[in-house]
Motif scaffolding. Structure first.
Motif, mmCIF file in Angstrom:
data_model
loop_
_atom_site.group_PDB
_atom_site.id
_atom_site.type_symbol
_atom_site.label_atom_id
_atom_site.label_comp_id
_atom_site.label_asym_id
_atom_site.label_seq_id
_atom_site.Cartn_x
_atom_site.Cartn_y
_atom_site.Cartn_z
ATOM 1 N N ARG A 31 33.909 39.311 41.659
ATOM 2 C CA ARG A 31 34.733 39.279 43.655
ATOM 3 C C ARG A 31 34.643 37.784 43.341
ATOM 4 N N ASN A 34 37.643 36.833 41.969
ATOM 5 C CA ASN A 34 38.760 37.138 42.743
ATOM 6 C C ASN A 34 38.866 36.540 44.046
ATOM 7 N N GLU A 35 37.587 35.684 44.492
ATOM 8 C CA GLU A 35 38.148 35.014 46.354
ATOM 9 C C GLU A 35 38.917 33.794 45.289
ATOM 10 N N HIS A 36 38.810 33.374 44.550
ATOM 11 C CA HIS A 36 39.548 31.578 43.857
ATOM 12 C C HIS A 36 41.046 32.650 43.350
ATOM 13 N N ARG A 38 42.420 35.177 44.497
ATOM 14 C CA ARG A 38 43.196 35.137 45.366
ATOM 15 C C ARG A 38 44.365 34.074 46.452
ATOM 16 N N GLU A 62 44.968 43.876 47.499
ATOM 17 C CA GLU A 62 45.362 42.647 47.979
ATOM 18 C C GLU A 62 46.638 42.212 47.969
#
Length: 281
Positions: A31, A34-36, A38, A62
């Protein structure tokens, strides 16, 4: 580095591993990564996106939400993962996604079609990476972007070393061939992508913990869903395998922060451009 309060705080609230039975939930594990990823992908509203090694399709979905007038193609070899990806996309009403079960190293993509190629830990397993990225490059328009998330070396990823060490004293597989660490060396990766027709290759360090479950008991079950560790245990006699399971439980308990089981990790976000001037917007 052992997971600690800092890692737990950075992870905020842990996610339950609620994937399809029998499938490891990589979305929960990754998780924070994934923020980095995206943010680095920066999918535009009109982009045509290719997602390599899409798994159960989180990165694909996304991208589809961002590419509101564009489209996304997710490619993976795993039929069970693609089945779940399609179901989740349908449940979420996403109509601009196509999933294909294919080998991206040889699949005939439409030439010069995509504006962006992304891959979240799905691009390190090609038997011939230069051929694979050359083939992927042919599917990208001139100037299109490539954004990969790949692991750094095994010695920089506690999840890889600590879990394996609890199960076996055998040496780890070599990292020179296909595998999770095949793109760990920036010099090697730069050479592969350059030879495949990419330019402006760059690397950004990502240092975040990976999550294996809300507690050690759940993490034990989740870890043993991973093929590498299943295979390690399957090759042991009954007594030795039970000793290995006991060590694994202890390792996971030592990494239980009270709000989840975390292991340290390091990854690269790799960015590049397909050779040639970009098309007009």
């Amino acid at each position: 580095m052992t997971a600690n309060g800092d890692a737990s705080a950075r992870a905020r609230s842990p996610l339950p591993l609620t994937g399809q039975p029998g499938l490891f939930d990589y979305d929960a594990e990754l998780r924070l990564h994934n923020e980095h990823f995206r943010a680095a992908a920066r999918v535009g509203p009109r982009d045509r996106v290719l997602d390599i090694g899409c798994g159960t399709g989180q990165s694909t979905r996304e991208a589809a939400r961002a590419a509101v007038t564009g489209s996304v193609v997710g490619v993976d070899l795993s039929a069970p993962m693609l089945e779940r990806a399609r179901r989740l996309s349908d449940d979420q009403g996403l109509t601009n996604i196509t999933y294909r079960q294919a080998d991206a190293q040889v699949h005939r993509f439409p030439p010069a079609h995509f504006d962006l190629c992304i891959s979240r830990f799905g691009a390190m397993f090609f038997t011939d990476p230069i051929a694979a990225y050359t083939n992927i490059g042919r599917a990208l328009r001139p100037g299109a972007r490539l954004v990969l998330l790949v692991w750094q070396g095994r010695d920089r990823n506690e999840w890889a070393s600590a879990i394996r060490r609890s199960l076996t004293t055998a040496p780890a597989p070599p990292t020179g061939g296909p595998g999770p660490f095949s793109l760990a060396d920036p010099a090697v990766t730069r050479d592969i992508l350059t030879e495949a027709g990419f330019t402006r290759v760059g690397f950004t360090d990502v240092h975040e913990p990976v999550f294996y479950g809300p507690d050690a008991v759940t993490a034990f079950d989740n870890v043993l869903r991973l093929r590498e560790y299943e295979d390690l245990l399957a090759g042991l006699d009954i007594a030795t395998a039970e000793q290995a399971r006991t060590r694994l439980r202890a390792t996971l308990a030592a990494h239980d922060t009270g709000s989840g089981v975390y292991f340290d990790s390091r990854a690269w976000i790799v960015t590049a451009r397909r050779h040639g001037p970009p098309h007009p917007a």
